[in-house]
Each structure stands twice: as C-alpha cells, then as structure tokens.
Write a protein that holds these residues in place. Structure first.
Motif, PDB file in Angstrom:
ATOM      1  N   SER A 219      28.802  38.936  36.306  1.00 53.11           N
ATOM      2  CA  SER A 219      29.287  39.796  37.390  1.00 53.11           C
ATOM      3  C   SER A 219      29.667  39.002  38.634  1.00 53.11           C
ATOM      4  O   SER A 219      29.888  39.576  39.689  1.00 53.11           O
ATOM      5  N   SER A 220      29.759  37.675  38.521  1.00 50.64           N
ATOM      6  CA  SER A 220      30.042  36.877  39.710  1.00 50.64           C
ATOM      7  C   SER A 220      30.557  35.494  39.336  1.00 50.64           C
ATOM      8  O   SER A 220      30.406  35.039  38.200  1.00 50.64           O
ATOM      9  N   ILE A 221      31.185  34.852  40.324  1.00 46.59           N
ATOM     10  CA  ILE A 221      31.481  33.422  40.239  1.00 46.59           C
ATOM     11  C   ILE A 221      30.264  32.691  40.806  1.00 46.59           C
ATOM     12  O   ILE A 221      29.844  32.956  41.929  1.00 46.59           O
ATOM     13  N   ASN A 222      29.684  31.800  40.030  1.00 50.54           N
ATOM     14  CA  ASN A 222      28.445  31.146  40.442  1.00 50.54           C
ATOM     15  C   ASN A 222      28.726  29.803  41.119  1.00 50.54           C
ATOM     16  O   ASN A 222      29.432  28.956  40.580  1.00 50.54           O
ATOM     17  N   ILE A 254      32.060  38.394  52.373  1.00 50.10           N
ATOM     18  CA  ILE A 254      31.984  37.861  51.002  1.00 50.10           C
ATOM     19  C   ILE A 254      30.804  38.518  50.301  1.00 50.10           C
ATOM     20  O   ILE A 254      29.654  38.388  50.734  1.00 50.10           O
ATOM     21  N   GLU A 255      31.105  39.205  49.224  1.00 49.65           N
ATOM     22  CA  GLU A 255      30.097  40.016  48.544  1.00 49.65           C
ATOM     23  C   GLU A 255      29.261  39.171  47.582  1.00 49.65           C
ATOM     24  O   GLU A 255      29.782  38.334  46.838  1.00 49.65           O
ATOM     25  N   ILE A 256      27.939  39.394  47.645  1.00 48.57           N
ATOM     26  CA  ILE A 256      27.024  38.843  46.634  1.00 48.57           C
ATOM     27  C   ILE A 256      26.659  40.034  45.742  1.00 48.57           C
ATOM     28  O   ILE A 256      25.825  40.860  46.099  1.00 48.57           O
ATOM     29  N   PRO A 257      27.313  40.178  44.604  1.00 50.25           N
ATOM     30  CA  PRO A 257      27.210  41.426  43.840  1.00 50.25           C
ATOM     31  C   PRO A 257      25.889  41.565  43.097  1.00 50.25           C
ATOM     32  O   PRO A 257      25.219  40.586  42.768  1.00 50.25           O
ATOM     33  N   TYR A 258      25.529  42.825  42.852  1.00 46.49           N
ATOM     34  CA  TYR A 258      24.418  43.119  41.956  1.00 46.49           C
ATOM     35  C   TYR A 258      24.875  42.836  40.526  1.00 46.49           C
ATOM     36  O   TYR A 258      26.070  42.908  40.213  1.00 46.49           O
TER      37      TYR A 258
END
Length: 268
Positions: A219-222, A254-258
């Motif tokens: 769910s994200s770019i790490n 900048i979103e840190i998504p769940y």
C-alpha cells in the motif's frame, strides 16, 4: 629427672622436626601475607577492568598462592607429595565427572573475566536477552533486561553465545522504513527526511545519512532511512527523528497510508 630436663631432651631429639614445622608455619604465613598484599594491591590498582573482575582475579590469585605455600610446607615436613597428587588427581577426575557442568561454568567465568568481553554497566545482548550487566561472577552473569527483569545466566551459556556489547560502540546505525502513498512526491519526501536529519544535532554527519527507495509495498512506496547516532543517545534520538519526520511529512501533504488491499469480486 625433672620436667625441664625432659622437655630439653625431647626438643633436642626432635629438633629437626621442630625446625621443619616452624619453617612450614612461616611458609604458610608468608604465602598468606603475600596473597593478601597482592590482592589489596590489585584492588587499589588503576587498571581498565571492572571492580568485579579485579575482585575475582585477586581471589583466584590469593587461593593459588596459599595453595602453593601449603604444598611447600608439606614438602618441608617431609611428606611425600606424589601420593597426595595422585589421590588428588583421582579425586579430581571423580569430582569432574560428577560436577562437569559446574566446572564448565567456572572455567567459562574465568575466561569471561580475563577476556573482558563485557563489564558491569555495559548494555549488551546475549542471545535473545538484552539489557544492562549487573554482575559478573565465576559461575553466572546477571543481566537486567530492558523491562527491569533480572536474568541469571550460567557462564558456560554466556561464553558460548554471541555477545553484542552495545556500550563499546561509539555510534550505532538506526534504520527506519517509512511508507508513503503511491500518489506522493518521492523526491519531496526524501528532501524533507534529509532536512530533518540535517537539523538534528546528534545525528552524525559522518557516516553520511542515507535515504533510499527500497521498493513497492502493498500500500506504499517504502523509503529506508539510515543514519548514525552516538550510542548513549540512540533510543532518544531515534524516537525524536521518527516523530519529526512524521510531523513534517504530514505538514507537507505527503500521506503515510494505512495498510490497505484492493479486492476484486468476480461475478459467476
């Protein structure tokens, strides 16, 4: 014949034995005095070892010197040592077989003390246990875990385990993985993280901090963030950096998504 004459005659007849006995007593007393002198000198000495190490070493040296003095005294008295040594050797074999684990702990303790792999007050990790060294004895080592629990570990286990001494490291590398949403600007996120690291005084400039794009998460770019901190401030500064990065990323939009999953349902 009066009693004085009898005593004088007995002394003259046993003069050789009396001289040997006196010499033996002097030898034992001298070895005891020397052992005490060496022991006290070691304890007062300014050396780069822990008080526990000094105490244990001085105790071992003291016992060894007294034992040598005792053997010399027996030799002066004319007692044959070969039989005693044979009997002691046989007894040692029996005792060694019966107390193999105890002897293993003892020799491991001596090895740990001489090597100085850890000292009281050091932050260490021994196997799966991490904490502060409270005591190092001849038989066991006590570790106060990070949660306050006291672990007493036999020295043979300590000696055979991987000992990581965190206190001996001048600095430690912190690693943080931060996930940002696929819609976020990666370059902007990296710039913000680097700015946070540059502004934190206790983050070392050498080795240089690194921010790399690690890969695609579910769910994200790490982003993997790596930076060095003086060992004594490691936990505090690492925590502060995480808080500041989160705050500034959110302020920049900048979103840190769940964690999230996309589920497709197929009509049958």
């Amino acid at each position: 014949m009066d009693i004085i004459t009898l005593i004088s005659k007995w002394i003259l007849d046993n003069m050789n034995i009396i001289i040997r006995a006196i010499a033996s007593i002097i030898i034992i007393a001298t070895s005891y005095a020397i052992s005490r002198k060496i022991s006290s000198t070691m304890l007062r000495g300014v050396v780069k070892v822990s008080p526990t190490t000094l105490t244990n070493l001085s105790r071992l040296i003291r016992i060894l010197i007294i034992f040598i003095g005792f053997l010399i005294a027996l030799s002066i008295l004319g007692i044959e040592l070969s039989g005693i040594l044979v009997a002691a050797g046989f007894t040692g074999i029996v005792v060694g077989l019966a107390a193999q684990q105890t002897l293993s702990q003892l020799f491991s303790g001596i090895s740990l003390i001489l090597e100085g792999r850890a000292k009281i007050g050091d932050a260490v990790r021994i196997g799966d246990i991490g904490g502060i060294v409270e005591h190092i004895g001849l038989m066991s080592t006590q570790i106060r875990a990070w949660n306050g629990e006291i672990y007493t570990i036999p020295n043979n286990i300590v000696s055979s385990s991987n000992i990581v001494n965190l206190s001996k490291s001048i600095a430690r590398r912190a690693e943080i993985v931060i996930g940002i949403s696929y819609n976020s600007d990666i370059d902007k996120a990296i710039e913000i993280i680097r700015r946070v690291l540059d502004e934190e005084e206790l983050v070392l400039s050498e080795p240089k901090p690194m921010v790399i794009v690690e890969g695609f998460g579910e769910s994200s770019i790490n982003l993997r963030v790596m930076f060095w901190i003086p060992s004594q401030y490691f936990l505090i500064i690492r925590s502060e950096v995480i808080k500041k990065i989160k705050k500034q990323l959110e302020e920049a939009g900048i979103e840190i998504p769940y964690p999230q999953r996309v589920v497709w349902l197929k009509n049958i």
